[in-house]
Design an enzyme around this catalytic site. Structure first.
Site, short mmCIF file in Angstrom:
data_model
loop_
_atom_site.label_atom_id
_atom_site.label_comp_id
_atom_site.label_asym_id
_atom_site.label_seq_id
_atom_site.Cartn_x
_atom_site.Cartn_y
_atom_site.Cartn_z
N TYR A 95 4.57 14.15 -7.76
CA TYR A 95 3.47 13.89 -8.69
C TYR A 95 3.57 14.86 -9.86
O TYR A 95 3.37 14.48 -11.01
CB TYR A 95 2.12 14.03 -7.98
CG TYR A 95 1.89 13.00 -6.91
CD1 TYR A 95 1.36 11.76 -7.23
CD2 TYR A 95 2.20 13.27 -5.58
CE1 TYR A 95 1.14 10.80 -6.23
CE2 TYR A 95 1.98 12.32 -4.59
CZ TYR A 95 1.46 11.09 -4.92
OH TYR A 95 1.24 10.15 -3.95
N ASN A 123 -1.98 1.77 -8.30
CA ASN A 123 -0.90 0.83 -8.59
C ASN A 123 -1.12 -0.46 -7.81
O ASN A 123 -1.15 -0.45 -6.58
CB ASN A 123 0.44 1.45 -8.19
CG ASN A 123 1.59 0.47 -8.23
OD1 ASN A 123 1.59 -0.49 -9.01
ND2 ASN A 123 2.58 0.69 -7.39
N CYS A 131 5.49 3.05 -5.95
CA CYS A 131 4.62 4.21 -5.78
C CYS A 131 4.96 4.98 -4.50
O CYS A 131 4.67 6.18 -4.41
CB CYS A 131 3.15 3.80 -5.81
SG CYS A 131 2.72 2.47 -4.68
N HIS A 132 5.60 4.32 -3.55
CA HIS A 132 5.98 5.00 -2.31
C HIS A 132 7.04 6.08 -2.54
O HIS A 132 7.22 6.94 -1.69
CB HIS A 132 6.47 3.99 -1.26
CG HIS A 132 7.70 3.25 -1.66
ND1 HIS A 132 7.67 2.16 -2.52
CD2 HIS A 132 9.00 3.44 -1.35
CE1 HIS A 132 8.90 1.71 -2.68
NE2 HIS A 132 9.72 2.47 -1.99
N GLU A 158 15.16 3.02 2.43
CA GLU A 158 15.93 3.25 1.21
C GLU A 158 16.93 4.40 1.34
O GLU A 158 17.72 4.63 0.44
CB GLU A 158 14.97 3.54 0.05
CG GLU A 158 14.11 2.36 -0.34
CD GLU A 158 13.22 2.63 -1.53
OE1 GLU A 158 13.43 3.66 -2.22
OE2 GLU A 158 12.33 1.82 -1.78
#
Length: 162
Positions: A95, A123, A131-132, A158
């Site tokens: 962030y 979002n 956003c993850h 991922e």
């Protein structure tokens, strides 16, 4: 008019919303209500998005640009969501890093990680607008509307975390 359909996922059913042309929302259905949305599984945008999600769940890193999306929010929120779209598949950013990236564009030249967190949390198009991939300082797993268990699972899928 806003339309919706549902899509299966390994992490629970997904609710998709659309204006008929673009995706306007993507949430885990246990986290968001379809009230006020008209169910229509036949829209081409939903078919395209379900195919994209199938590739994603298979670990194939589909291009988010393949999906027409329509985001609606404050200028600040839109700026944060545009930053989210730049985070590559399999990578994370804090962030605070997003705040540092946006600070030069701010009238004050400053930006707080907390303000960014507030916008990230709003979002409306999860996974496609990733956003993850935003984590707390020091790699801390914080803040995901779908639950931290899902955020962790998405990042593992991922290869961003083990």
């Amino acid at each position: 008019m806003e339309y919706c359909c549902f899509a299966p996922s390994p992490l629970g059913e997904i609710l998709l919303a659309s204006d008929g042309e673009a995706i306007t929302g993507l949430w885990f259905s246990d986290c968001y209500s379809a009230n006020g949305l008209v169910r229509d599984d036949s829209l081409p945008i939903f078919s395209l998005t379900r195919t994209w999600l199938e590739k994603y769940w298979a670990g194939k890193a589909p291009d988010p640009q393949e999906i027409p999306i329509s985001l609606s929010g404050s200028p600040f929120a839109l700026a944060v969501w545009e930053e989210l779209k730049t985070i590559p598949y399999g990578e994370t950013v804090s962030y605070g890093e997003i705040a540092r990236r946006l600070a030069p564009k701010s009238p004050s030249g400053k930006m707080s990680a907390q303000a960014v967190g507030g916008a990230v949390g709003k979002n409306p198009i999860s996974i496609i607008v990733p956003c993850h991939r935003v984590i707390g300082s020091g790699g801390k797993m914080v803040g995901y509307d779908g639950g931290l268990h899902r955020k962790t699972a998405l990042l593992k899928l991922e290869g961003a975390i083990k």
